[in-house]
Write an enzyme that holds these catalytic residues in place. Structure first.
Site, mmCIF file in Angstrom:
data_model
loop_
_atom_site.group_PDB
_atom_site.id
_atom_site.type_symbol
_atom_site.label_atom_id
_atom_site.label_comp_id
_atom_site.label_asym_id
_atom_site.label_seq_id
_atom_site.Cartn_x
_atom_site.Cartn_y
_atom_site.Cartn_z
ATOM 1 N N ASP A 1 19.646 43.555 -2.374
ATOM 2 C CA ASP A 1 19.609 44.975 -2.674
ATOM 3 C C ASP A 1 20.097 45.708 -1.411
ATOM 4 O OD1 ASP A 1 18.885 47.419 -3.991
ATOM 5 O OD2 ASP A 1 17.131 47.488 -2.697
ATOM 6 N N CYS B 1 0.841 -1.202 0.000
ATOM 7 C CA CYS B 1 0.000 0.000 0.000
ATOM 8 C C CYS B 1 0.880 1.257 0.000
ATOM 9 C CB CYS B 1 -0.900 0.021 1.236
ATOM 10 S SG CYS B 1 -2.182 -1.242 1.206
ATOM 11 N N THR C 1 19.360 49.444 -0.334
ATOM 12 C CA THR C 1 18.427 50.354 0.319
ATOM 13 C C THR C 1 17.111 49.665 0.650
ATOM 14 O OG1 THR C 1 19.403 52.172 -0.939
ATOM 15 C CG2 THR C 1 17.279 52.583 0.110
#
Length: 708
Positions: A404, A360, A406
């Site tokens: 990034d 199963c 800022t």
């Protein structure tokens, strides 16, 4: 002319991916049914249907034939809004009734067998037949609607085969244990869904609305954009909005995971579900209940749980081949030894049936989605939102994180770092500058005024409006005379700058800071240096990423001097002065070395976020943070990206543990079955045990805490 109607149903008893597949296959067989969307995580089915070809009654009847209970969308929504959606305890569900019925049948057969031993086989056969009927019905319904190799099919073949060879007692036990396993799966699925329900419970059900000068308690669903609500100390914010009046501290931990209360004053944003602290707030509603932060988070997590990771898709493909192959192997075990090696037919048929039960695929099929769902829910609790299993899986393979500058590595607004007094004290220099800047809106001026207010400085009185010379200075008339705040170049236009002051300006600018000169008339009274400072946790987060074997790089369009200064302070490599297309080229180059995550503010970094293997947006519940990238950090903390990668690795590890558990147990019991050690009830217990172990292991992920 026939028209298509939309239908949405809640499906009770749909607890795993295999259940969803059965329903989807059945719906595909119905004429006129299209746009089928089945979600076992949400227990929902959405579709369109042609009333002239398939009625709603026919659709619901097909679902019931498969062993599930359909509930109309309106009834489900009413239950959800009243908090009664999950009111039915698991021991009163349809699967629980099967457990009670099969258990009672076996108990009655056991007692009868003790009282009348000569009828032992018959009473156990009767119990097995009574117990197997519901399972056979479901197996037949699945087979005739496109899912021939279901768990019910395997169980039916095994139980009927056991009856045929005279193992009636074991047939009855197998069906009972199968029913128990199904119930345990329901309990486990309920635990996994509890994370979503916990998010739903964050939002209050009622709000105190102010209308025509009167206060009234209304359901939050009645709040409209522009309405005014009162949030008393200890209340939860009813929906997204902004503070109109009042000052308080608000606990946003339920939304962002941030444990430190956030100060709120007029103009500040409020998020639904956050908890007001010690002051009453009057707020304006900006989003309805269906569209507030909590609603969007819930929708995103629910969609993410249904978005399959590549590994999950592979497991699904594997299991679709695995199940019929396992049935073929079971058949070979049953017939080859007797046919070719003169083995005993009953013995080898018995072992073939045991192999069928061991084969199963439940534990294997659930191994990946259970872990993914738990990982996504654990992340949501910590303010780490991931849009789907594919993104969660990829995060664990990240080799480089590009940031990034800022608003990501830095706070996104300038702050005063240095004050150099040439005449008088630092406070006098700052007070004079703030007096000049207090009527301007320039970010540098706002930072100067904010710093003066933080020091509780008394500002000199100014007369008239300030005069701005664009790009150079702002001048105001104070009681002591004219004063200016301007660039070093402007100051030098008025009078030569002495060498010590010039050296200070040069040193501060080399540190990536913006320097403004404070002038009394034409005399320099001081210097103020400002810089967009790194976030408090940035250096620690970057250090942790390096410790995890992940490289870091800062990609910024800012000037090289500023970028290098921030990079040196944080210990991260820097690529500065990048145009948008150059930033994209940098991401592409990094991807040649492996998977890359890009972390940005979700607005000007959208192209880079889309180009990276995984885009991660910083943002406390903003639209962009929730919609632009593959993941969002609601805490606005750099440490969040390290926690995302760690959560992904932990989740992937959990998935491989689950796969090893599922296949390992099957391999062990397959060997013992062929050797004749494993009985039928031991075989089904092994499969049920593997499913429970895999699910319990996946639920451990809900305890993930990460690092602060």
């Amino acid at each position: 002319m026939s028209t298509n109607k939309a239908l949405k149903l809640r499906i009770e008893g749909m607890d795993c991916g295999a259940c969803a597949v059965k329903i989807e296959n059945a719906m595909k067989r119905l004429p006129g049914v299209t746009d089928i969307n089945v979600s076992y995580g949400q227990e929902s089915l959405a579709l369109s249907y042609d009333e002239d070809r398939s009625s709603q009654q026919k659709i619901e009847a097909q679902i019931r034939a498969l062993g599930f209970t359909p509930v109309s969308h309106d009834a489900a929504a009413t239950a959800a809004s009243s908090g009664d959606q999950d009111a039915l305890p698991f021991w009163r569900t349809k699967k629980a009734r099967l457990v009670w019925m099969t258990g009672l049948a076996f108990a009655v057969a056991f007692i009868a067998a003790q009282l009348f031993p000569q009828f032992e086989r018959w009473v156990y056969s009767a119990a097995a037949i009574v117990s197997i009927v519901p399972v056979v019905r479901r197996a037949y319904a699945s087979a005739t609607t496109g899912t021939p190799f279901s768990i019910e099919t395997l169980m039916s073949v095994a139980a009927i085969g056991a009856l045929v060879i005279g193992a009636a007692e074991e047939a009855a036990v197998v069906i009972f244990l199968f029913a128990v396993g199904e119930l345990l799966e329901t309990v486990a699925a309920g635990r996994a869904r509890s994370a979503i329900k916990a998010l739903m419970d964050l939002a209050p059900r009622q709000a105190l609305r102010e209308q025509d000068g009167k206060l009234e308690t209304v359901p939050v669903e009645q709040l409209a954009v522009g309405d005014v609500a009162i949030v008393r100390p200890g209340d939860r914010v009813p929906s997204d909005g902004a503070v109109l009046e009042g000052i308080s501290e608000v606990n946003e931990a339920p939304i962002t995971g941030e444990s430190v209360p956030v100060a709120k004053e007029p103009g500040a944003n409020l998020y639904a579900g956050s908890i007001n602290g010690n002051g009453e707030l009057r707020m304006s509603i900006s989003r309805t209940a269906a569209d507030n932060t909590i609603a969007r988070i819930i929708h995103m997590v629910e969609e993410a749980q249904e978005s399959k990771a590549p590994l999950a898709r592979f497991i699904d493909r594997f299991s679709s081949v695995y199940t019929p192959a396992a049935m073929a192997v079971s058949l070979l075990i049953a017939i080859v030894p007797p046919l070719l090696f003169d083995g005993d037919w009953m013995t080898w048929i018995y072992r073939g049936l045991a192999t069928l039960l061991i084969a199963c695929p439940c534990a294997l099929v659930i191994s990946t989605p259970a872990a993914i769902a738990s990982g996504l829910a654990a992340g949501a609790r910590r303010g780490l939102l991931v849009k789907g299993g594919a993104a969660l899986e990829t995060l664990g393979k990240i080799k480089t994180v590009a940031f990034d500058k800022t608003g990501t590595l830095t706070e996104g607004r300038p702050r005063i770092t240095d004050i150099v007094a040439v005449e008088g004290t630092e406070d006098e220099v700052l007070a004079r500058a703030a007096a000049v800047e207090r009527k301007t809106s320039h970010p540098l001026g706002a930072a100067i005024v904010e710093a003066a207010e933080a020091r509780n400085l008394e500002l000199p009185q100014s007369f008239g409006a300030a005069l701005a010379i664009p790009g150079k200075a702002v001048t105001a008339r104070l009681k002591s005379g004219f004063a200016s705040v301007g660039s070093p170049r402007y100051a030098e236009e008025l009078a030569p700058i002495e060498d010590p002051v010039r050296q200070s300006i040069s040193r501060l600018e080399q540190e990536g800071k913006t320097v403004v000169v404070v002038l009394a008339g034409k005399r320099i009274s001081g210097l103020i240096a400002l810089r967009d400072e790194p976030r408090a946790d940035a250096a620690q987060a970057l250090k942790r990423l390096l410790g995890m074997g992940v490289k870091t790089v800062m990609l910024t369009g800012d000037n090289r001097r500023t970028g290098d200064a921030i990079g040196a302070a944080l210990g991260v490599s820097v690529q500065a002065e990048l145009l948008p297309q150059e930033k994209l080229a940098a991401i592409e180059a990094l991807k040649q070395e492996g998977h890359v995550a890009m972390v940005g503010d979700g607005i000007n970094d959208a192209p880079a976020l889309a180009t990276a293997s995984v885009g991660v947006a910083m943002g406390g519940g903003t639209d962009v943070a929730l919609e632009t990238a593959d993941a969002a950090l609601l805490q606005n903390r750099v440490m969040g990206i390290a926690n995302l990668i760690d959560l992904s690795r932990v989740t992937l590890g959990n998935i491989w543990q689950n796969i090893a558990l599922a296949l390992g147990l099957k391999a062990i019991f397959l060997v013992t079955t062929v050797m004749g050690v494993t009985t039928l009830w031991m075989a089904i217990l092994a499969d049920t045990g593997a499913t429970v172990l895999v699910t319990a292991n996946a639920l451990r992920l809900l305890r993930y805490r990460g690092h602060d």
